[in-house]
Write an enzyme that holds these catalytic residues in place. Structure first.
Site, mmCIF file in Angstrom:
data_model
loop_
_atom_site.group_PDB
_atom_site.id
_atom_site.type_symbol
_atom_site.label_atom_id
_atom_site.label_comp_id
_atom_site.label_asym_id
_atom_site.label_seq_id
_atom_site.Cartn_x
_atom_site.Cartn_y
_atom_site.Cartn_z
ATOM 1 N N THR A 190 5.227 -2.682 -51.483
ATOM 2 C CA THR A 190 5.962 -3.943 -51.617
ATOM 3 C C THR A 190 5.479 -5.036 -50.663
ATOM 4 O O THR A 190 5.963 -6.170 -50.730
ATOM 5 C CB THR A 190 7.465 -3.717 -51.384
ATOM 6 O OG1 THR A 190 7.653 -3.149 -50.083
ATOM 7 C CG2 THR A 190 8.047 -2.786 -52.427
ATOM 8 N N LYS A 191 4.546 -4.711 -49.785
ATOM 9 C CA LYS A 191 4.035 -5.714 -48.855
ATOM 10 C C LYS A 191 3.210 -6.760 -49.604
ATOM 11 O O LYS A 191 2.782 -6.572 -50.732
ATOM 12 C CB LYS A 191 3.188 -5.039 -47.767
ATOM 13 C CG LYS A 191 3.975 -4.116 -46.833
ATOM 14 C CD LYS A 191 4.974 -4.876 -46.004
ATOM 15 C CE LYS A 191 5.515 -4.080 -44.812
ATOM 16 N NZ LYS A 191 6.457 -3.033 -45.183
ATOM 17 N N ASN A 192 2.937 -7.879 -48.925
ATOM 18 C CA ASN A 192 2.166 -8.965 -49.555
ATOM 19 C C ASN A 192 0.806 -8.470 -50.036
ATOM 20 O O ASN A 192 0.303 -8.919 -51.069
ATOM 21 C CB ASN A 192 1.998 -10.131 -48.587
ATOM 22 C CG ASN A 192 3.306 -10.870 -48.345
ATOM 23 O OD1 ASN A 192 4.384 -10.393 -48.698
ATOM 24 N ND2 ASN A 192 3.224 -12.041 -47.734
#
Length: 373
Positions: A190-192
């Site tokens: 879910t990180k950038n």
């Protein structure tokens, strides 16, 4: 309307051919661990960040542990950080028998307050771990000044801020994760910049620290089967590296999409009484790993109202770390960090990802306005 907190599948569909081809290249090479795609990704990320060394590892938590191990800290040494963050920051300190010394955060930026740090520094203090929460940098220039004056290390927890730009007082800029002695990053999906599983990395401009961290991440080896120190088995596998290397080419585009979604939220929500939109600081861009509003009186009611309309929202974080049972041994009590405690009762993160449409954003913001009206 199908609104997700993070829409990874739609993002994948747009670059499917590139991702699938990169994964097949790894399978054909049969180089699944180290070498090949891992080296390519480290080199490309190094260029993107303009940093001398990128050392990939298994996840963001491992990155924090490897960083602290590389500094050769002793049991009982003190490390200053914040109670308003994900648990990894404190978890690693506790596992290494280091003493976390907590400092409250700014109520607007959610990041550690440098002006509260000096009173907590003593002969046992060895490092400061600022967390760039939600995608916006802590005040690194001030933190580095404090560290230099007191001979301390600075380890950036940049797990939520890859791609964020820090702006120095003289106008110069640097990427989050390249400003302290070491930085830690997570490639959680879910990180950038997210993998299709776990992954992490460390960044540094210090040659000795880089050599030491690379050894620690590989069982303490620098030469095969010769162990200079006790280490970990913490590796980014080649398939994840191949995926990340493709997505890295699109990172600035992904950040721009997040910022555009944030601008939409700002425009529609800024005039609502009873809600505060995310503050922007002058010394950092914001890459919106999360878009987090503050709702002083009706946060939980709004959370439920949105859920009833099939709009996801999340509370990051519902209980600050000093009030968690696992960390009660530190001796902190309710009231010690009033800002962190207040934020835990007020923050709510709205859907934020690269694939949000205008229709979805309009539906979300209309629902919020309906709630407050």
């Amino acid at each position: 309307m199908n609104i997700q907190m993070v829409d990874l599948y739609s993002q994948y569909q747009k670059i499917k051919d590139e991702i699938d081809r990169a994964m097949q290249e790894v399978i054909r090479s049969s180089v699944f661990v180290k070498g090949g795609k891992v080296n390519e990704f480290e080199d490309n990320l190094k260029e993107y960040l303009d940093v001398k060394h990128v050392i990939s590892c298994g996840n963001g938590t491992d990155a924090l542990q490897i960083a602290l191990m590389a500094l050769d800290l002793k049991e009982g040494d003190e490390v200053i950080t914040t109670p308003f963050t994900f648990v990894s920051t404190l978890e690693v300190l506790a596992l290494m028998k280091l003493k976390p010394v907590l400092v409250d955060v700014d109520p607007n930026s959610f990041n550690i307050r440098p002006d509260l740090i000096n009173q907590h520094i003593n002969h046992l203090t060895k490092a400061i771990v600022p967390v760039h929460l939600y995608g916006q940098c802590a005040d690194m220039e001030t933190l580095n000044e404090i560290a230099r004056e007191n001979n301390l290390f600075v380890i950036e927890d940049a797990c939520q801020a890859l791609g964020t730009e820090y702006i120095f007082r003289n106008g110069m800029t640097a990427r989050a994760g390249t400003i302290g002695d070491i930085a830690c990053n997570s490639f959680f999906p879910t990180k950038n910049l997210g993998a299709f599983g776990d992954g992490g990395a460390l960044f540094t401009n210090n040659d000795e620290l880089a050599k030491n961290m690379r050894s620690i991440a590989n069982h303490g080896m620098s030469k095969r089967y010769y162990y200079q120190q006790i280490g970990l088995n913490s590796r980014l596998d080649a398939i994840q590296a191949a995926i990340l290397d493709v997505k890295l080419k699109y990172l600035d585009q992904y950040i721009a999409a997040r910022q555009a979604a944030a601008d939409f939220y700002d425009q529609k929500l800024s005039k609502i009484s009873g809600l505060t939109i995310p503050a922007r600081v002058s010394y950092s861009s914001h890459t919106f790993h999360q878009y987090t509003i503050q709702v002083p009186e009706k946060r939980d009611a709004l959370h439920k109202f949105l859920a009833d309309k099939n709009i996801p929202s999340m509370i990051y974080y519902p209980v600050p770390l000093h009030l968690q049972e696992a960390y009660s041994y530190l001796g902190y009590k309710k009231g010690d960090f009033p800002v962190s405690e207040k934020l835990s009762e007020q923050v709510l993160s709205l859907p934020m990802h690269t694939e949000l449409t205008v229709e979805q954003l309009d539906y979300i913001t209309s629902a919020i306005r309906e709630f407050f009206n």
